[in-house]
Design a protein around this motif. Structure first.
Motif, PDB file in Angstrom:
ATOM      1  N   PHE A 470      50.094 -61.246  56.166  1.00  0.00           N
ATOM      2  CA  PHE A 470      51.286 -60.717  55.494  1.00  0.00           C
ATOM      3  C   PHE A 470      52.401 -60.357  56.467  1.00  0.00           C
ATOM      4  O   PHE A 470      53.553 -60.773  56.288  1.00  0.00           O
ATOM      5  CB  PHE A 470      50.875 -59.485  54.674  1.00  0.00           C
ATOM      6  N   GLU A 471      52.090 -59.566  57.497  1.00  0.00           N
ATOM      7  CA  GLU A 471      53.135 -59.102  58.413  1.00  0.00           C
ATOM      8  C   GLU A 471      53.763 -60.270  59.175  1.00  0.00           C
ATOM      9  O   GLU A 471      54.972 -60.266  59.421  1.00  0.00           O
ATOM     10  CB  GLU A 471      52.558 -58.077  59.401  1.00  0.00           C
ATOM     11  N   ASP A 492      49.466 -58.412  48.912  1.00  0.00           N
ATOM     12  CA  ASP A 492      49.078 -58.188  50.307  1.00  0.00           C
ATOM     13  C   ASP A 492      49.768 -57.005  50.945  1.00  0.00           C
ATOM     14  O   ASP A 492      49.351 -56.522  51.999  1.00  0.00           O
ATOM     15  CB  ASP A 492      49.389 -59.435  51.151  1.00  0.00           C
ATOM     16  N   ASP A 493      50.852 -56.532  50.313  1.00  0.00           N
ATOM     17  CA  ASP A 493      51.634 -55.447  50.909  1.00  0.00           C
ATOM     18  C   ASP A 493      50.786 -54.169  50.964  1.00  0.00           C
ATOM     19  O   ASP A 493      50.372 -53.640  49.918  1.00  0.00           O
ATOM     20  CB  ASP A 493      52.895 -55.197  50.072  1.00  0.00           C
ATOM     21  N   PRO A 494      50.548 -53.644  52.195  1.00  0.00           N
ATOM     22  CA  PRO A 494      49.715 -52.432  52.295  1.00  0.00           C
ATOM     23  C   PRO A 494      50.449 -51.209  51.777  1.00  0.00           C
ATOM     24  O   PRO A 494      49.842 -50.219  51.425  1.00  0.00           O
ATOM     25  CB  PRO A 494      49.456 -52.327  53.796  1.00  0.00           C
TER      26      PRO A 494
END
Length: 494
Positions: A470-471, A492-494
């Protein structure tokens, strides 16, 4: 110290008009016309306040269906790739013959010209880290080879190139030798440049005429070039080849805009003479230049030196000096181009602001141009023959393959801008992708459905490798000026 182009000051008002975003109505009419002309009736370009232009399905597509074949507005083969592949300078179809393709490549190798070991979309990574709308250079090429190389190919094991004799090379180049089964891979005969230069060759007279009318008449180094200085063209091209061949795309864009302007001017002059009996036209008629510029105005643009991604080997504390270096490089390229093809009636096109925005458009919207090599198909065909026929053919083909080494399968590579494809938005879970099928033999963009696409659904592609974490995906997409909020990124964003 900042670089200053006098034309930016002299024509500031006209430059502002050229760079003014087209109205929503003009955008819609332009793309509706393209879709109708290209018979892409299953698609519709729509405008969204948040995402700009979007492509929507007007009919249903099944997985594997052809969604779009899009003809490029402008494109160019990478200069380094010209050692590997002889292609039409307009449509990028391979030309000549299997024998000529092999003989020419081996001849240039023996002259000491470098041959690349992999598909590479950059010329000088220190100068520019080129952005791509998808990872098509790798994905398309890998996908193409997967479909052609299932099972093993004994040819792929050859590592070291073994030179051929000069006599054999000359026979291949002259067409004195016919390789076994090469008739199964007939290529269009080479048509010379109308201007008499040695740089451009074509697959047909229609391609030669189209390229001459749109781009090449001004950029030709031959005796029939209409350029003010053929020597200056050579200097410009050499500078582009030594620094970044994105400048070639910019030059072709300016050349085509001038050509469209001249054509519009001639038509308006003819109408005036026919209906009023008056000769000529006001040479400063700016509305004609605006109309000629319209195809370029539809692309998303930013100044190149502001939007180019910072290379990995440049520290963030040196970003300002790096971007100034990029701007100075563009200014140098523009100065060389002005000496070659400057047109007083189209003077605003030669301002640094316009030039930088043209290059920035390619930086942000380019799709890798990839055309698979028929030479690869030829050797794979021989490799798949029954044992007896294969053994007999290899008496002739094996020395050629040994001479080519691992580079026997090099594809045609370049960069291009595609009007419809450039409207497709990114998703990390796309429903379509750029993919060359076996029947796609030229440089048109080919978009294939990855999954069923419903009527009214947006067609999306991935600008990056969507399998990255993701990052990493978000960092890469930041170069395009947005943060992805697709379904995958939201999950997927934490």
């Amino acid at each position: 110290m900042d670089v200053i182009c006098p034309l930016d000051l002299e024509f500031s008002d006209k430059i502002s008009l050229l760079l003014k975003p087209p109205s929503p109505n003009d955008v819609q009419n332009y793309f509706d016309k393209i879709i109708e002309e290209r018979q892409c009736l299953g698609l519709k370009i729509k405008q969204d306040g948040e995402f700009g232009k979007c492509v929507f399905a007007e009919s249903e597509f099944k997985e594997g269906d052809l969604v779009l074949k899009d003809q490029m507005l402008v494109g160019a083969q990478h200069s380094s790739n010209k050692v590997d592949c002889l292609v039409c300078s307009y449509c990028f179809r391979f030309i000549g013959s299997i024998e000529l393709q092999i003989g020419r490549k081996l001849y240039l190798q023996q002259l000491g010209l470098s041959v690349r070991k992999e598909c590479d979309t950059e010329t000088h990574s220190h100068i520019s880290k080129k952005c791509r709308l998808d990872d098509s250079s790798d994905e398309e090429d890998d996908s193409y080879r997967t479909s052609h190389n299932e099972g093993s190919c004994s040819y792929s094991q050859q590592k070291e190139a073994i030179p051929l004799s000069q006599e054999v090379l000359e026979s291949l180049l002259k067409g004195d030798v016919k390789l076994p089964y090469s008739s199964q891979f007939n290529l269009p005969s080479s048509v010379p440049c109308p201007g008499g230069c040695d740089e451009a060759q074509y697959c047909s007279k229609s391609c030669a005429d189209a390229d001459w009318e749109l781009f090449h008449s001004l950029l030709c180094t031959g005796k029939n070039s209409v350029s003010a200085s053929r020597e200056s063209i050579v200097n410009f091209i050499e500078h582009a080849n030594e620094t970044n061949d994105i400048f070639i795309l910019a030059a072709k864009t300016i050349s085509s805009t001038i050509s469209r302007y001249k054509k519009l001017k001639a038509a308006q002059t003819e109408r005036r003479e026919r209906f009023t009996g008056k000769n000529g036209i006001d040479s400063s008629e700016f509305s004609l230049l605006l109309e000629a510029w319209k195809p370029v105005s539809m692309g998303y643009r930013r100044r190149w030196w502001e939007c180019v991604a910072l290379p990995d080997d440049v520290d963030s504390c040196n970003e300002t000096s790096f971007r100034m270096e990029i701007k100075e490089l563009a200014f140098k390229s523009l100065d060389l181009l002005k000496k070659a093809i400057f047109d007083k009636e189209c003077a605003p096109l030669f301002s640094l602001e316009i030039y930088g925005q043209i290059i920035g458009m390619f930086e942000l919207n380019n799709l890798d141009l990839v055309v698979a090599s028929p030479v690869e198909d030829y050797f794979l065909y021989v490799d798949d023959l029954p044992d007896k026929e294969k053994e007999e053919a290899e008496r002739t083909t094996r020395p050629l393959l040994d001479a080519l080494g691992d580079d026997y399968s090099a594809c045609c590579e370049g960069s291009a801008f595609f009007p419809l494809q450039s409207c497709m938005n990114h998703s990390c879970c796309p429903n379509a992708k750029a993919f060359k099928r076996e029947e796609d033999k030229d440089g048109q963009a080919t978009i294939i459905a990855l999954q069923p696409i419903s009527k009214g659904e947006e067609v999306t592609i991935s600008y990056i490798d969507e399998d990255l974490p993701f990052e990493e995906r978000q960092a890469l997409l930041a170069d395009y000026g947005f943060r992805c909020k697709c379904k995958k990124c939201r999950e997927d964003d934490p």
